[in-house]
Design an enzyme around this catalytic site. Structure first.
Site, PDB file in Angstrom:
ATOM      1  N   ASP A 135       0.781  -1.228  -0.021  1.00 44.54           N
ATOM      2  CA  ASP A 135       0.195   0.126  -0.063  1.00 44.54           C
ATOM      3  C   ASP A 135       0.934   1.398   0.463  1.00 44.54           C
ATOM      4  OD1 ASP A 135      -1.944  -1.189   0.028  1.00 44.54           O
ATOM      5  OD2 ASP A 135      -2.361  -1.467   2.080  1.00 44.54           O
ATOM      6  N   GLY A 136       1.483   1.196   0.493  1.00 47.29           N
ATOM      7  CA  GLY A 136       2.749   2.246   0.408  1.00 47.29           C
ATOM      8  C   GLY A 136       3.490   2.961  -0.541  1.00 47.29           C
ATOM      9  N   ARG A 166      -7.681  19.764  22.825  1.00 50.50           N
ATOM     10  CA  ARG A 166      -6.196  19.556  22.932  1.00 50.50           C
ATOM     11  C   ARG A 166      -6.289  17.870  22.895  1.00 50.50           C
ATOM     12  NH1 ARG A 166      -6.097  20.273  28.143  1.00 50.50           N
ATOM     13  NH2 ARG A 166      -3.237  20.444  28.100  1.00 50.50           N
ATOM     14  N   THR A 207     -11.042   6.272   1.076  1.00 49.00           N
ATOM     15  CA  THR A 207     -10.120   5.175   1.166  1.00 49.00           C
ATOM     16  C   THR A 207      -8.885   4.876   1.962  1.00 49.00           C
ATOM     17  OG1 THR A 207      -9.746   5.901  -1.324  1.00 49.00           O
ATOM     18  CG2 THR A 207      -8.598   5.098  -0.428  1.00 49.00           C
ATOM     19  N   ALA A 264      -7.363   3.140   7.246  1.00 54.24           N
ATOM     20  CA  ALA A 264      -5.650   3.062   7.843  1.00 54.24           C
ATOM     21  C   ALA A 264      -5.605   3.861   9.073  1.00 54.24           C
ATOM     22  CB  ALA A 264      -5.524   3.809   6.591  1.00 54.24           C
ATOM     23  N   TYR A 265      -5.029   4.649   8.784  1.00 54.69           N
ATOM     24  CA  TYR A 265      -4.599   4.945  10.086  1.00 54.69           C
ATOM     25  C   TYR A 265      -6.233   5.392  10.679  1.00 54.69           C
ATOM     26  CZ  TYR A 265      -1.891   7.909  13.445  1.00 54.69           C
ATOM     27  OH  TYR A 265      -0.942   8.068  14.281  1.00 54.69           O
ATOM     28  N   SER A 266      -6.956   6.092  10.241  1.00 53.47           N
ATOM     29  CA  SER A 266      -8.308   6.789  11.324  1.00 53.47           C
ATOM     30  C   SER A 266      -8.893   5.585  11.200  1.00 53.47           C
ATOM     31  CB  SER A 266      -9.017   6.962  10.067  1.00 53.47           C
ATOM     32  OG  SER A 266     -10.202   7.264  10.623  1.00 53.47           O
ATOM     33  N   LEU A 267      -8.680   4.316  10.798  1.00 46.29           N
ATOM     34  CA  LEU A 267      -9.579   3.195  11.547  1.00 46.29           C
ATOM     35  C   LEU A 267      -8.806   2.671  13.215  1.00 46.29           C
ATOM     36  CD1 LEU A 267     -11.626   0.537  11.312  1.00 46.29           C
ATOM     37  CD2 LEU A 267      -9.311  -0.507  10.115  1.00 46.29           C
ATOM     38  N   SER A 268      -7.822   2.772  13.477  1.00 47.00           N
ATOM     39  CA  SER A 268      -7.009   2.563  14.246  1.00 47.00           C
ATOM     40  C   SER A 268      -7.086   3.821  15.204  1.00 47.00           C
ATOM     41  CB  SER A 268      -5.057   2.574  14.178  1.00 47.00           C
ATOM     42  OG  SER A 268      -4.689   1.409  13.105  1.00 47.00           O
TER      43      SER A 268
END
EC number: 2.7.1.23
Length: 292
Positions: free
Chosen positions: A73-74, A175, A185, A189-193
């Site tokens: 994916d990267g 804060r 998309t 990814a990071y959002s899911l984590s």
């Protein structure tokens, strides 16, 4: 050879040198099938290919009808940010770990790709985000992201105080350790984590997901993709950054705001004919299995 694709680009920089065998196998096979092939310059050098048409990502985007990204994916994210500027279709052969965006199995890639080249594929448009770090009397610094734009400290983890404006209207202050602004998309990814929602790729939406907020009431927010997001900072520190797809970092200087909006262009991502987004969720991320 068929009329769906005439010129094909091979791109992607594998993490492990053994993955280069896939690039070479793909190049030989496409040539045998009668296609015009352009190989990304670094790959051609590593494979020691002689008298082969080569080009940069931009040149491949301008000349080819289809780009095959070999890697994980990267690799797909890095190539897609450039290729999305051009009228080119993109598909991936997974030689990485998860391979959420790279559909083709390396053990069966040529058969799957053969079907795609014959016109048996699914096409979809994935929008990108554009991030600007700007101040009135300074030149803008701009980058794009397929998955997400992330506000975060540059070196040492610490709380950040900031305000979020949506279409120039105050939305909320926070804060936290940062903020993830994600496309559909990037929602897996990071959002899911970070506890963000999963958005199906066709949704015209952007998610804002707090990172470790110092409150009991912060929740992810989903907004229309036509909105413009502005981040403002009160007490500035010298080490704030925004990162795009965890690959490009833009520092934020004192007095600067961050603007995030949908890009004017999109990625033409194609999949095998039997592709199913929900099946990918199940096989790649362990999404719940059928009961009956």
């Amino acid at each position: 050879m068929n009329n769906h694709f005439k010129c094909i680009g091979i791109v992607g920089h594998p993490r492990h040198p053994t993955a280069l065998t896939t690039h070479e196998m793909l190049y030989r096979w496409l040539c045998d099938q009668g296609y015009e092939v352009i190989v990304e310059q670094q790959i051609a050098h590593e494979l020691q290919l002689k008298n082969v048409p080569t080009g940069t990502l931009a040149e491949i985007g301008q000349q080819a009808d289809l780009a095959v990204v070999v890697g994980g994916d990267g690799n797909m994210l890095g190539a897609a940010r450039t290729l999305a500027r051009y009228d080119i279709n993109v598909i991936g052969i997974n030689r990485g770990n998860l391979g959420f965006l790279t559909d083709l199995d390396p053990d069966n890639a040529l058969q799957q790709l053969s079907d795609v080249l014959e016109g048996r594929y699914i096409s979809e448009k994935r929008f990108l985000l554009e991030a600007q770090v700007c101040q009135q009397d300074r030149q803008k610094r701009i980058s794009t992201a397929i998955n997400e734009v992330v506000l975060h400290p540059g070196k040492v983890a610490h709380m950040i105080e900031f305000e979020v404006y949506i279409d120039e209207t105050f939305a909320f202050s926070q804060r936290s350790d940062g903020l993830i602004i994600s496309t559909p998309t990037g929602s897996t990814a990071y959002s899911l984590s970070a506890g963000g929602p999963i958005l199906t790729p066709s949704l015209d939406a952007i998610t804002l997901v707090p990172m470790f907020p110092h409150t009991l009431s912060a929740r992810p927010l989903v907004i229309n993709s036509s909105s413009t997001i502005r981040l403002r900072f009160s007490h500035r520190r010298s080490d704030l950054e925004i990162s795009c797809d965890s690959q490009i970092a833009l520092p934020i200087q004192e007095g600067e705001d961050v603007l995030i909006r949908r890009c004017d262009y999109h990625l033409n991502l194609i999949h095998p004919k039997d592709y199913s987004y929900f099946n990918t969720l199940s096989t790649k991320l362990g999404w719940s299995k059928k009961l009956f």
